[in-house]
Design a protein around this motif. Structure first.
Motif, short mmCIF file in Angstrom:
data_model
loop_
_atom_site.label_atom_id
_atom_site.label_comp_id
_atom_site.label_asym_id
_atom_site.label_seq_id
_atom_site.Cartn_x
_atom_site.Cartn_y
_atom_site.Cartn_z
N UNK A 1 0.84 -1.20 0.00
CA UNK A 1 0.00 0.00 0.00
C UNK A 1 0.87 1.25 0.00
N UNK A 2 1.89 1.27 0.85
CA UNK A 2 2.74 2.46 0.98
C UNK A 2 3.57 2.71 -0.28
N UNK A 3 4.08 1.64 -0.87
CA UNK A 3 4.85 1.81 -2.10
C UNK A 3 3.94 2.32 -3.23
N UNK A 4 2.69 1.85 -3.26
CA UNK A 4 1.74 2.40 -4.22
C UNK A 4 1.52 3.88 -4.01
N UNK A 5 1.48 4.32 -2.75
CA UNK A 5 1.32 5.74 -2.45
C UNK A 5 2.54 6.54 -2.90
N UNK A 6 3.73 5.99 -2.71
CA UNK A 6 4.94 6.66 -3.17
C UNK A 6 4.91 6.83 -4.69
N UNK A 7 4.47 5.78 -5.40
CA UNK A 7 4.40 5.88 -6.86
C UNK A 7 3.37 6.91 -7.29
N UNK A 8 2.24 6.99 -6.58
CA UNK A 8 1.23 7.99 -6.91
C UNK A 8 1.79 9.40 -6.79
N UNK A 9 2.68 9.62 -5.84
CA UNK A 9 3.18 10.97 -5.58
C UNK A 9 4.39 11.32 -6.44
N UNK A 10 5.31 10.37 -6.62
CA UNK A 10 6.53 10.65 -7.37
C UNK A 10 6.46 10.21 -8.82
N UNK A 11 5.47 9.37 -9.16
CA UNK A 11 5.39 8.86 -10.53
C UNK A 11 6.33 7.71 -10.81
N UNK A 12 7.04 7.23 -9.80
CA UNK A 12 7.99 6.14 -9.99
C UNK A 12 8.28 5.48 -8.65
N UNK A 13 8.71 4.21 -8.69
CA UNK A 13 9.23 3.55 -7.50
C UNK A 13 10.64 3.04 -7.77
N UNK A 14 11.27 3.56 -8.81
CA UNK A 14 12.67 3.25 -9.10
C UNK A 14 13.53 4.00 -8.07
N UNK A 15 14.31 3.26 -7.31
CA UNK A 15 15.08 3.87 -6.22
C UNK A 15 16.07 4.90 -6.74
N UNK B 1 18.10 11.32 -1.29
CA UNK B 1 16.93 10.56 -0.86
C UNK B 1 15.66 11.26 -1.29
N UNK B 2 14.55 10.53 -1.25
CA UNK B 2 13.27 11.11 -1.68
C UNK B 2 12.68 12.05 -0.62
N UNK B 3 13.27 12.05 0.57
CA UNK B 3 12.93 13.04 1.60
C UNK B 3 11.48 12.97 2.05
N UNK B 4 10.96 11.76 2.21
CA UNK B 4 9.59 11.64 2.69
C UNK B 4 9.42 12.22 4.09
N UNK B 5 10.44 12.09 4.92
CA UNK B 5 10.33 12.64 6.27
C UNK B 5 10.04 14.14 6.24
N UNK B 6 10.61 14.84 5.27
CA UNK B 6 10.40 16.28 5.18
C UNK B 6 9.21 16.66 4.34
N UNK B 7 8.94 15.91 3.27
CA UNK B 7 7.89 16.28 2.33
C UNK B 7 6.52 15.69 2.70
N UNK B 8 6.52 14.49 3.26
CA UNK B 8 5.26 13.85 3.68
C UNK B 8 5.58 13.03 4.93
N UNK B 9 5.72 13.68 6.08
CA UNK B 9 6.25 13.00 7.27
C UNK B 9 5.42 11.82 7.74
N UNK B 10 4.10 11.90 7.62
CA UNK B 10 3.29 10.76 8.06
C UNK B 10 3.52 9.55 7.15
N UNK B 11 3.58 9.80 5.86
CA UNK B 11 3.85 8.72 4.93
C UNK B 11 5.24 8.13 5.16
N UNK B 12 6.22 8.99 5.38
CA UNK B 12 7.57 8.51 5.67
C UNK B 12 7.64 7.73 6.96
N UNK B 13 6.94 8.20 7.99
CA UNK B 13 6.93 7.48 9.25
C UNK B 13 6.29 6.12 9.13
#
Length: 529
Positions: free
Chosen positions: A363-377, A388-400
């Motif tokens: 589910x979470x990886x799908x959410x990352x793809x929805x936001x960034x358009x990719x799941x290629x590291x 890094x994709x900086x989820x802690x700073x850009x979407x802290x709840x998703x990153x957590x």
């Protein structure tokens, strides 16, 4: 309670049939699609409530006894009976199945893939409900031929979910999925026929009570080889796992959740429900080989993930989680191969834990793809200035949440992933009396190494996806400015993910809630009291 179990099977099947009625959801295509998705959420929600009602009425004082049973003749000429029931082994899997299906239906209300050539949401809803029927049936039936039928029902809807709603290379991935599983199932059917004809019954409870009596050692070995091969493909056991990474990479988010969360468990459940009690001598002979393949799978899955997470490797996050499933399911197979109550209980616990944690991860990886358009590291890293994709700073709840799921997957004490793997290794420390303890000690040590490798690649994923400078200029497909702004966790996402987070914590802090159900049933299947 038997009526509840029957309704649990019939409700999603009836819902799937209703989606075939032309014009039922209206003539406007867009509005009809929305109504079909809401209908699917309602049916899967009602099915979940039936499963909860079944669990509420379950006699926890006698979890080894089959409850809510129905046993009527279905095909007298073949001796096939409509025999249903649940015990402490199958009940948690039924609850997991209905929960994940409902959460996928809720998630699909907002995140169903669409576009040119994509089939209608009504078709998606029908396939999802048919898939749920097969998954529930696998854990509820107690006749070998019905088990095979339910085991196969899931293939067609999952094939179309991958082939029609999947991403890049979805056609070849779906074809490989169904070819591998159909080939394994054909051999498994021969094993079921051999077992049933030699034993004189296809009833799984009768076979368990006999505990191999009346079956020669050679027959039991042939049964374990034939049935075990089909189950190993679905499990997936190395080296029969190669269909899995492609299927997960191409599947839509909900397809990946159900594939990892439920379908893989159907294979390991078959080992416990069918082979352990029905062919114990054959299992004792072949258990060391099963354990060896399991340990190779643990190490192979971890090393593959370490290769994918390296900078420059073009590692796909969905593919990485798929390979991690090969390693995690290796612990399940290792626990089964110890032939001890400790190991088998650990395997069953790890089954549930993997369904919860890996379902959340997809589910979470799908959410990352929805936001960034990719799941290629590598693309995620490059898009955030190389750190890094900086989820802690850009979407802290998703990153957590992603960090939480990662540490749960690596087996942090206090979370669901810890207990199953620990008990599987404890079982290897003291395997069954007929097994070589020095050999299993080696297996235990190699499995322990696998846990260290698992921690290494999951922490690397967290570092690359969650960390980084959120103010760094970025230019991914969804970027509109010098610093990418992401939506954090949305309401529909929270609704789909919160139950998995809560249950991961509950299972980790209160393992007796599962072990208290499975332990008496496991002892009975292994021939104990």
């Amino acid at each position: 309670m038997n009526a509840v179990l029957i309704a649990l099977l019939l409700l999603p099947l009836l819902g799937a049939a209703i989606t075939l009625v032309p014009g039922l959801f209206g003539t406007d295509q867009h509005a009809a699609g929305r109504r079909a998705l809401r209908f699917g959420a309602a049916v899967t929600g009602a099915t979940l409530l039936l499963a909860v009602a079944l669990a509420a009425g379950f006699d926890r004082g006698h979890p080894a006894r089959m409850q809510a049973t129905t046993d009527v003749s279905w095909i007298p000429a073949l001796g096939v009976r409509l025999h249903l029931g649940v015990d402490g082994i199958s009940l948690p899997l039924l609850l997991l199945t209905t929960l994940l299906t409902f959460l996928c239906a809720v998630y699909s209300l907002r995140r169903l893939p669409d576009g040119p050539g994509t089939p209608s949401p009504r078709a998606y809803t029908g396939l999802l409900l048919l898939l749920e029927t097969g998954m529930v049936g696998t854990f509820a039936v107690l006749d070998l031929l019905l088990f095979f039928l339910a085991f196969e029902v899931v293939l067609i809807p999952m094939y179309f979910l991958i082939a029609r709603w999947g991403g890049e290379n979805r056609g070849p991935a779906a074809a490989r999925f169904i070819l591998y599983t159909l080939l394994g199932s054909a051999i498994m059917l021969l094993g079921f026929l051999l077992l049933g004809l030699h034993a004189g019954t296809f009833d799984m409870t009768a076979l368990a009570q006999r505990h191999g009596r009346g079956l020669s050692h050679t027959t039991q070995i042939l049964v374990v080889l034939a049935v075990g091969l089909g189950l190993a493909v679905k499990a997936p056991m190395w080296p029969f796992h190669s269909w899995l990474p492609d299927a997960h990479t191409a599947a839509p988010t909900t397809g990946s959740v159900l594939l990892a969360g439920v379908l893989l468990k159907m294979g390991t459940y078959g080992f416990v429900r069918v082979l352990l009690p029905s062919a114990p001598d054959g299992m004792a002979t072949l258990a060391p080989y099963l354990a060896a393949f399991a340990v190779v799978g643990i190490l192979y899955g971890s090393l593959a993930c370490l290769a994918l997470v390296r900078p420059g490797a073009k590692g796909d996050l969905k593919r990485l989680i798929a390979y991690s499933s090969v390693g995690h399911m290796g612990f399940v197979l290792l626990g089964i191969a110890t032939l001890t109550p400790t190991g088998v209980n650990g395997a069953l616990f790890a089954n549930i834990a993997h369904g919860l944690v890996t379902g959340l991860l997809f589910f979470l990886v799908g959410a990352v793809k929805d936001r960034y358009g990719t799941v290629d590291l590598d693309r995620l890293t490059d898009s955030a200035g190389g750190t890094g994709a900086a989820l802690y700073g850009r979407a802290p709840r998703l990153g957590g949440l992603l960090a939480f799921a990662a540490v749960a997957s690596l087996g942090l004490p206090g979370l669901a992933g810890f207990w199953g793997e620990l008990l599987a290794m404890f079982g290897s420390f003291h395997p069954a009396a007929d097994l070589s303890r020095p050999t299993y000690l080696v297996f235990m040590a190699l499995a322990g190494l696998g846990t260290l490798l698992t921690a290494a690649y999951l922490l690397a994923v967290v570092r690359r996806v969650c960390m980084g400078d959120p103010s760094t200029p970025a230019d991914p497909p969804s970027s509109t400015g010098p610093a990418l702004q992401l939506l954090d966790v949305q309401a529909y996402e929270a609704a789909a993910w919160t139950p998995l987070v809560v249950l991961t914590l509950v299972a980790g802090l209160w393992p007796a809630v599962l072990l208290g159900l499975s332990n008496p049933a496991v002892k009975a299947l292994l021939g104990g009291s």
